[in-house]
Design a protein around this motif. Structure first.
Motif, PDB file in Angstrom:
ATOM      1  N   THR A 208       1.250  -9.303  -1.828  1.00  0.00           N
ATOM      2  CA  THR A 208       2.304  -8.125  -1.514  1.00  0.00           C
ATOM      3  C   THR A 208       2.766  -7.324  -2.401  1.00  0.00           C
ATOM      4  O   THR A 208       3.185  -7.745  -3.528  1.00  0.00           O
ATOM      5  CB  THR A 208       3.491  -8.726  -0.762  1.00  0.00           C
ATOM      6  N   PRO A 209       2.286  -6.175  -2.199  1.00  0.00           N
ATOM      7  CA  PRO A 209       2.489  -4.987  -2.888  1.00  0.00           C
ATOM      8  C   PRO A 209       4.374  -4.899  -3.349  1.00  0.00           C
ATOM      9  O   PRO A 209       4.982  -5.357  -2.236  1.00  0.00           O
ATOM     10  CB  PRO A 209       2.479  -3.837  -2.343  1.00  0.00           C
ATOM     11  N   ALA A 210       4.598  -4.673  -4.419  1.00  0.00           N
ATOM     12  CA  ALA A 210       6.079  -4.722  -4.867  1.00  0.00           C
ATOM     13  C   ALA A 210       6.773  -3.860  -4.021  1.00  0.00           C
ATOM     14  O   ALA A 210       8.090  -4.351  -3.719  1.00  0.00           O
ATOM     15  CB  ALA A 210       6.049  -4.432  -6.269  1.00  0.00           C
ATOM     16  N   HIS A 211       6.477  -2.754  -3.354  1.00  0.00           N
ATOM     17  CA  HIS A 211       7.360  -1.785  -2.708  1.00  0.00           C
ATOM     18  C   HIS A 211       7.769  -2.487  -1.261  1.00  0.00           C
ATOM     19  O   HIS A 211       8.583  -1.811  -0.614  1.00  0.00           O
ATOM     20  CB  HIS A 211       6.594  -0.174  -2.457  1.00  0.00           C
TER      21      HIS A 211
END
Length: 290
Positions: free
Chosen positions: A59-62
Motif C-alpha cells: 500500500t502506498p504510504a499516502h
C-alpha cells in the motif's frame, strides 16, 4: 504408445498442452526472472480476451501508514476493483508477506483461450545481458524437464520397487532417449517412420483417455511424457519458441542491429511454419481415428 513403466517415445509436439504443464513452464520463466531481478509486467495463462486479473502491491504510504497491501482485481467487463487488506495479526501478516513474495507486484491474468501462456520479462531489446536473459529463457523448458524427471522417478519407485537413485537414473535415461528421438526427427523431418509418430491435441486426448482408468502410475507417466514433450518442443531453435529466442539473444549480443532485423524476419517464417505444422498434425490425428 506408452508401455507399463516406460515413458512414451512418441513425438508429442502439442502446441496446446495441458494448462497445468503450461503453468509449470511459465512458472520456470517467472522464477528465473525473479532470481535475476528481471522486471516483469504480467503472468498470463491463455490468450485472447482478458477474463480476470489480480495483483497484490504494498500500500502506498499516502493511503495508510498501517501494515497493509493493495489488492487489485479486474474482470472481463474491464471494471476494476481495489481494496486495502490490512495485515493485522501475526498469521495474517505472515500469509500476506508470503503471498506478496510469491506473486510479486505483477499482474496475474487468465484469458479466454486456453492455448498457452506467457510471461513478459523486460529482456534487453538492443544488446542483451547474456547470463540474465539466457537464464530467463531457459527456465521454461527446464521447469518442464525437472517436473517430468521428478514425476517419472516417483512412478518408477512405485512401479518397479527401485530405490531413489536407480529410479532417478532410469528416468533421466528415458528423457534423454526422448530428446535423441526428437533430434532425429529434426534431422529427418520427411521420414515416414518419424512423421507417423507426431501427435497433436486430438491424438494426445485419444491416448490419454486410455490411461484414466489404468491407475495413477500410468497417468503420472503419461503426464511426465507430455511435460517432457512440451519442454523439448520449446527448446527447438525455431522462433518464436524459446530455443529460437535464446539463439537471437546471443546474435543480438554481438550484432545488435543485424540481429534485430534478422529476428523479425525469421520469427515470421517460424510462426507460419509452426501454424502449418499444427494443421498437418491435426489432419494426421483425425486420420488415425477413422
Amino acid at each position: 504408445m506408452i508401455e507399463y513403466g516406460e515413458i512414451a517415445h512418441d513425438h508429442c509436439l502439442d502446441m496446446f498442452d495441458d494448462s497445468t504443464l503450461i503453468f509449470i513452464h511459465e512458472l520456470g520463466h517467472y522464477v528465473c526472472a525473479r532470481l535475476t531481478q528481471t522486471p516483469m509486467m504480467k503472468f498470463s495463462l491463455g490468450f485472447g480476451k482478458l477474463l480476470c486479473s489480480c495483483s497484490l502491491q504494498k500500500t502506498p504510504a499516502h493511503l495508510t501508514t498501517e501494515p497493509s497491501y493493495l489488492l487489485c482485481f479486474r474482470g472481463w467487463n474491464k471494471k476494476e476493483f481495489s481494496r486495502i487488506v490490512f495485515a493485522g495479526g501475526f498469521l495474517k501478516r505472515s500469509f500476506l508477506k508470503g503471498l506478496f513474495f510469491s506473486m510479486g507486484s505483477i499482474s496475474w491474468e487468465i484469458r479466454l483461450l486456453p492455448l498457452g501462456g506467457f510471461v513478459d520479462p523486460d529482456l534487453s531489446r538492443d544488446k542483451p545481458r547474456l547470463f540474465r536473459d539466457s537464464l530467463v529463457i531457459i527456465g521454461g523448458p527446464m521447469a518442464n524437464f525437472l517436473f517430468a524427471l521428478g514425476l517419472l522417478t516417483i512412478c518408477r519407485m512405485q512401479n518397479r520397487d527401485l530405490d531413489f537413485v536407480n529410479a532417478f537414473v532410469s528416468s533421466g535415461e528415458s528423457i534423454w532417449d526422448m530428446a535423441v528421438q526428437t533430434f532425429q526427427f529434426i534431422l529427418h523431418p520427411f521420414d515416414k517412420s518419424q512423421t507417423n509418430q507426431l501427435m497433436g491435441p486430438i491424438g494426445i486426448f485419444s491416448i490419454g483417455k486410455e490411461y484414466l482408468s489404468s491407475g495413477w502410475n500410468h497417468i503420472g507417466i503419461f503426464v511426465a511424457s507430455l511435460s517432457c514433450a512440451l519442454g523439448l518442443m520449446n527448446a527447438l531453435i525455431i522462433p518464436p519458441l524459446d530455443g529460437g529466442r535464446l539463439l537471437f539473444i546471443w546474435i543480438r549480443a554481438f550484432a545488435p542491429l543485424q540481429g534485430k532485423r534478422l529476428e523479425h524476419a525469421v520469427a515470421s517464417i517460424g510462426t507460419i511454419s509452426l501454424f502449418f505444422l499444427m494443421i498437418l498434425v491435426a489432419i494426421q490425428d483425425v486420420s488415425r481415428l477413422f
